[in-house]
Design a protein around this motif. Structure first.
Motif, PDB file in Angstrom:
ATOM      1  N   PRO A 151       7.685   1.454   1.691  1.00  0.00           N
ATOM      2  CA  PRO A 151       8.224   2.782   2.264  1.00  0.00           C
ATOM      3  C   PRO A 151       7.186   3.641   2.410  1.00  0.00           C
ATOM      4  N   VAL A 152       5.994   3.580   1.989  1.00  0.00           N
ATOM      5  CA  VAL A 152       5.081   4.480   1.961  1.00  0.00           C
ATOM      6  C   VAL A 152       3.707   4.017   2.607  1.00  0.00           C
ATOM      7  N   ALA A 153       2.869   4.837   3.090  1.00  0.00           N
ATOM      8  CA  ALA A 153       1.562   4.281   3.571  1.00  0.00           C
ATOM      9  C   ALA A 153       0.530   3.720   2.496  1.00  0.00           C
ATOM     10  N   VAL A 154       0.103   2.340   2.844  1.00  0.00           N
ATOM     11  CA  VAL A 154      -0.671   1.740   1.867  1.00  0.00           C
ATOM     12  C   VAL A 154      -2.077   2.099   2.272  1.00  0.00           C
ATOM     13  N   THR A 155      -2.700   2.506   1.597  1.00  0.00           N
ATOM     14  CA  THR A 155      -4.197   2.870   1.802  1.00  0.00           C
ATOM     15  C   THR A 155      -5.192   2.073   0.657  1.00  0.00           C
ATOM     16  N   LYS A 156      -6.589   2.136   0.996  1.00  0.00           N
ATOM     17  CA  LYS A 156      -7.525   1.063   0.488  1.00  0.00           C
ATOM     18  C   LYS A 156      -7.612   1.432  -1.194  1.00  0.00           C
ATOM     19  N   ASP A 157      -7.296   2.786  -1.602  1.00  0.00           N
ATOM     20  CA  ASP A 157      -7.522   2.977  -3.043  1.00  0.00           C
ATOM     21  C   ASP A 157      -6.219   2.490  -4.018  1.00  0.00           C
ATOM     22  N   MET A 158      -5.270   1.984  -3.072  1.00  0.00           N
ATOM     23  CA  MET A 158      -4.098   1.569  -3.682  1.00  0.00           C
ATOM     24  C   MET A 158      -4.291   0.028  -4.024  1.00  0.00           C
ATOM     25  N   VAL A 159      -4.989  -0.684  -3.490  1.00  0.00           N
ATOM     26  CA  VAL A 159      -4.967  -1.963  -3.579  1.00  0.00           C
ATOM     27  C   VAL A 159      -6.380  -2.619  -4.428  1.00  0.00           C
TER      28      VAL A 159
END
Length: 923
Positions: A695-703
């Protein structure tokens, strides 16, 4: 197997650059405990190595007591090829070091090895062993005279070495190398996660079933269907196969032992009598009685009366216990309409331990789907689908048996302990011994261990065999000293074992004198907190193939025990551990692991990109990851997301998660409201991840990609060139060496995870070009000597592997132990002096002694396989016997060396005289 793009390119690379030797490769790190690389601590390459070197040397700057010396000192110290040795045998230690450059063209004339109880004692000249100056140029595989009589079991030591040149120049002593000798044990008590069970419940471990009667109604939908029984693990079972071939019903008994079929064919195939014959699609009634070592098989006739079709004594194979299940080959399938299994239970007599018609849609057989029509057994379950866990008979009721409660395949463990400030100040090492069974089912690690939140590593290595044929389970050892604090500490473990659930752990603290005191072990089950974790991981379908099963982990953050690896975690709702038996009573031999530890290492995120594809997010990690995946995310409310992993993208930009290798890489994670940091545990091979439903935008700092591999020194090898292609090849080879090295060289971590001799040789050559860690190469050699594979010419690779390893390491003592097995399997009895060639019987490509040349047949380019004197096989035999001649010469076995050399010359003569076409100029 061998003809993959990566391996072809690596071979091209190796043709251009000689592999680095143990004595000349790289800028080594000083001996001593390394700072663990962990999740949340990205790899830092050379900088971390230099920091470790500085801190290690500050322990004692002066070095051991010595005479006046020239500058320079040996480095790259190893014991038994290990850079860290926290659990090595006290007898037969082999010492390695690199000779320093003391003068132009330095040559070692003599060495002096000293051993002390701690660095201060060594610096002060207080030795428990001093070899004195030994006239010898050897610096690899050195076995100091008299040392075996001095070292004690279960003791901490340090060692150092100095060298002298013919001109009299003498080096400084090397920085002290700490090591701990293994403790002798007669018992290895284990634990597993407790479950709440009703009073009066009787549990039967499916893998401990001995005598059974199995009755089933089934039908063959394609070619054949097999029933497994007496199967303690994936590599051992009896398989009773029912087949229709050319309209004839056949009964084919098989024995699967040590991962391969005995004889590679049915044992005494039986044509089914006409009165109980069957055809494809017929409903067949079977009864298999297994009592002691006698197995009797019945089928029903047209009156539904059982007719005995076979009875045989299986004492020659001797499988004593195990579970049951089903097996199919690539063209076989069937349906189980109903099944009942009875077994004598102590105190209850003959009991119905399992019964199902599968109409409830529940399947306890991985890879098989249950429905109202029965259990569908699909094609290509080559290792079978086995019922695992415990069978719960429940309290006695009129309805008979209640199924359901079995040990969770996933489990969390915690063990808190205290260390005083005084203990910590005088601590030499804090060695945690740990292992778990069984790594063979998933062909990957079983445990992941932490100390105070720091991930130490994963394990154990794949099972070996001892000289008596028993399975060997390897003990890993980690030094916890860098992680400990004064006060409360905690060791935490996460395990995944589909069957044979057992965890062993023991922590020993070594004081300044080197004396060890056990602080805790798994013998104290009440001292451990456990959580049965299947509700957390929700294991479902296998992410493996027909060669192995590794369950997909569908994480549930709403019940995940965040913070379990930290001291002070409350553990509310956790239970005391359950004793899980003694590993030695499962016919295991327990041995110290001989490879470098395998770690979980977070990959740098610089090259990560995220793309929106429809409503999904597609993550490109910028490189292949062999390991796990982590996600740090905050969501407004609980939700379920789907993750798809793969090495390639589809044309529409989505991830190809149904791999060409047969793996299906998909998981569903349930997120909790708020912030969470999740990681799966599996060994996946992927570059791309598609996240659906977030439900939220996935960004590269999250993975983050998490590599599971051995430590690797990036700066130990380098290449400068103005050729872009050459540099790309170099980088490809280096990445292959770095990321594909776990405990064992295998063909791939996707499709098979199988060790093959040919693949091991290529992996060994690639790794040697970039790294001076040869422990996995040695372990793979030993493993393959006990796990011979198909085809015939792969056996010929073994002396080549051994000779290459000896030439790189100088570890002659290890080769001496392996030489008899190397020489015993070389087809020399098939040498035909009339042709000066080895004659091999033409066999089907699936048989053990068939000849491969290349695979598949379409890539043989018209090569004639139907010949008794095979050119490729004989050419490889030349290389193999040349290697054996070299090894025999090194071992002082002059007569054998000459015999193998003569055989090489004869084969070369035969190849030229008989198999060379002068007209075409080719063989």
């Amino acid at each position: 197997m061998l003809k993959t793009c990566i391996r072809i390119l690596c071979m091209l690379l190796l043709c251009s650059f000689p592999a680095a030797s143990l004595l000349s490769c790289g800028a080594g790190v000083a001996p001593g405990p390394d700072t663990p690389e962990t999740k949340g601590q990205p790899e830092t390459g050379t900088e971390s190595a230099k920091e470790t070197e500085t801190s290690s040397r500050s322990e004692t700057e002066t070095g051991p007591s010595q005479d006046p010396v020239e500058s320079g000192k040996p480095d790259l110290l190893k014991l038994n090829l290990l850079k860290q040795a926290w659990n090595v045998p006290a007898k037969g230690l082999r010492f390695f070091w690199r000779v320093p450059e003391l003068e132009k063209n330095t040559v070692q004339q003599a060495y002096r090895i000293v051993v002390g109880e701690n660095p201060d004692a060594l610096a002060g000249g207080s030795y428990v062993y001093d070899s004195g100056w030994v006239e010898s140029p050897e610096s690899s595989g050195v076995t100091p005279a008299g040392l075996d009589a001095v070292l004690q079991d279960g003791h901490a030591y340090v060692w150092s070495v100095a060298v002298r040149t013919p001109s009299g120049k003498q080096s400084s002593f090397a920085d002290p190398y700490p090591f701990v000798t293994a403790k002798p044990r007669s018992e290895y008590p284990t634990v597993w996660a407790s479950r709440s069970i009703q009073d009066g419940t009787v549990l039967v471990n499916s893998e401990k079933l001995t005598d059974i009667t199995l009755e089933a109604e089934f039908s063959i939908t394609s070619s054949a269907l097999g029933f497994l029984f007496r199967s303690p693990d994936d590599n051992h079972f009896y398989m009773w196969q029912f087949m229709v071939t050319n309209g004839v019903a056949m009964f084919n008994p098989h024995v699967f032992r040590d991962g391969q079929y005995v004889g590679n064919a049915p044992i005494d195939r039986v044509t089914v009598p006409s009165e109980v014959s069957f055809d494809i699609g017929d409903t067949i009634h079977v009864k298999i009685e297994v009592y002691g070592q006698t197995v009797t098989t019945f089928l029903t006739d047209e009156h539904d009366d059982y007719v005995q079709i076979d009875s045989r004594d299986m004492s020659d194979y001797g499988f004593g216990c195990g579970t049951f299940g089903f097996r199919t080959g690539g063209s076989e399938s069937g349906t189980i309409h109903s099944i009942e299994v009875y077994s004598p239970v102590p105190g209850k007599g003959e009991c119905l331990v399992y019964s199902s018609d599968f109409s409830d849609g529940v399947s306890r057989f991985p890879g098989c789907k249950a429905s109202e029509s029965g259990l569908t057994v699909p094609r290509a379950l080559s290792k079978g689908s086995r019922l695992t866990g415990e069978l719960n008979l429940g309290p006695e009721e009129e309805t008979g048996v209640s199924l359901g409660l079995s040990p969770d395949s996933h489990a969390f463990f915690r063990r808190e302990f205290s260390v005083t400030r005084d203990e910590l100040s005088g601590l030499r090492a804090a060695v945690l011994e740990i292992t778990a069974s069984s790594p063979e089912s998933a062909r990957q690690h079983v445990y992941q261990v932490y100390c105070n939140g720091t991930c130490l590593g994963v394990g154990p290595a794949r099972e070996g065999k001892d000289p008596d044929g028993n399975a060997v389970l390897y003990l890993d050892a980690f030094d916890l000293k860098p992680c400990l604090t004064a006060g409360t500490n905690v060791v935490s473990v996460l395990c995944c074992a589909p069957f044979g659930q057992q965890l062993y752990a023991s922590l020993t603290l070594y004081d300044a004198s080197g004396t060890g005191t056990e602080r805790f072990s798994s013998a104290d089950a009440d001292g451990w907190q456990t959580l049965a974790a299947d509700p957390v991981f929700r294991p479902s379908q296998s992410i493996g193939t027909g060669y192995y099963r590794a369950m997909a982990q569908n994480l549930d953050a709403t019940v995940y025990p965040f913070g379990f690896s930290e001291a002070g975690f409350s553990g509310e709702g956790w239970l005391a551990a359950s004793p899980a038996g003694d590993l030695l009573k499962k016919a295991y031999t327990l041995l110290p692991c001989t490879t470098s530890p395998v770690q979980r290492l977070e990959q740098p995120s610089d090259s990560v990109t995220v793309t929106r594809v429809g409503s999904d997010y597609v993550i490109d990690l910028g490189q292949e990851i062999i390991g796990s995946f982590g996600l740090s995310v905050s969501v407004p409310e609980s939700c379920e997301i789907s993750l798809y992993f793969g090495e390639r993208l589809n044309a529409d930009g989505t991830v190809m998660y149904r791999m060409n290798t047969g793996n299906v890489y998909t998981e569903n994670w349930k997120l909790k409201a708020g912030q969470q940091d999740l990681e799966n545990f599996d060994l996946l091979c992927y570059r791309y991840v598609q996240i659906s439903g977030c439900p939220v935008a996935v960004t590269k700092d999250m993975v983050r990609g998490i590599a599971i591999r051995s430590a690797f020194e990036d700066e130990a090898s380098s290449l400068s060139s103005d050729s872009t292609l050459l540099l790309k090849l170099w980088d490809l080879g280096k990445a292959t060496a770095k990321y594909t090295t776990q405990n064992l060289f295998v063909d791939s971590q996707t499709r098979e995870r199988t060790a093959y001799e040919g693949d091991a040789l290529i992996n060994q050559l690639v790794n040697a070009a970039y790294s001076d860690d040869f422990t996995v190469a040695r372990f793979s050699l030993e493993y393959l000597l006990d796990h011979r594979t198909w085809p015939a010419e792969y056996v010929l690779f073994m002396p080549i592997i051994a000779n290459d390893l000896y030439m790189r390491t100088g570890d002659l003592a290890a080769i001496r132990d392996l030489y008899p097995a190397l020489a015993a399997r070389q087809f020399t009895d098939r040498f035909d002096p009339a042709y000066n060639l080895i004659r091999m019987a033409v066999k089907p490509s699936s048989s053990t002694d068939s000849i491969l040349v290349d695979w598949p047949a379409a890539e043989r380019f018209g090569y004639d396989m139907d010949v008794a004197y095979n050119t490729a096989f004989n050419a490889l035999a030349v290389a193999s016997y040349r290697a054996l001649s070299s090894l025999a010469e090194a071992l002082g076995m002059t007569r054998e060396s000459i015999d193998y050399s003569d055989l090489v010359n004869a084969l070369k003569e035969g190849l030229i005289d008989r198999l060379y076409d002068e007209t075409s100029g080719v063989f």
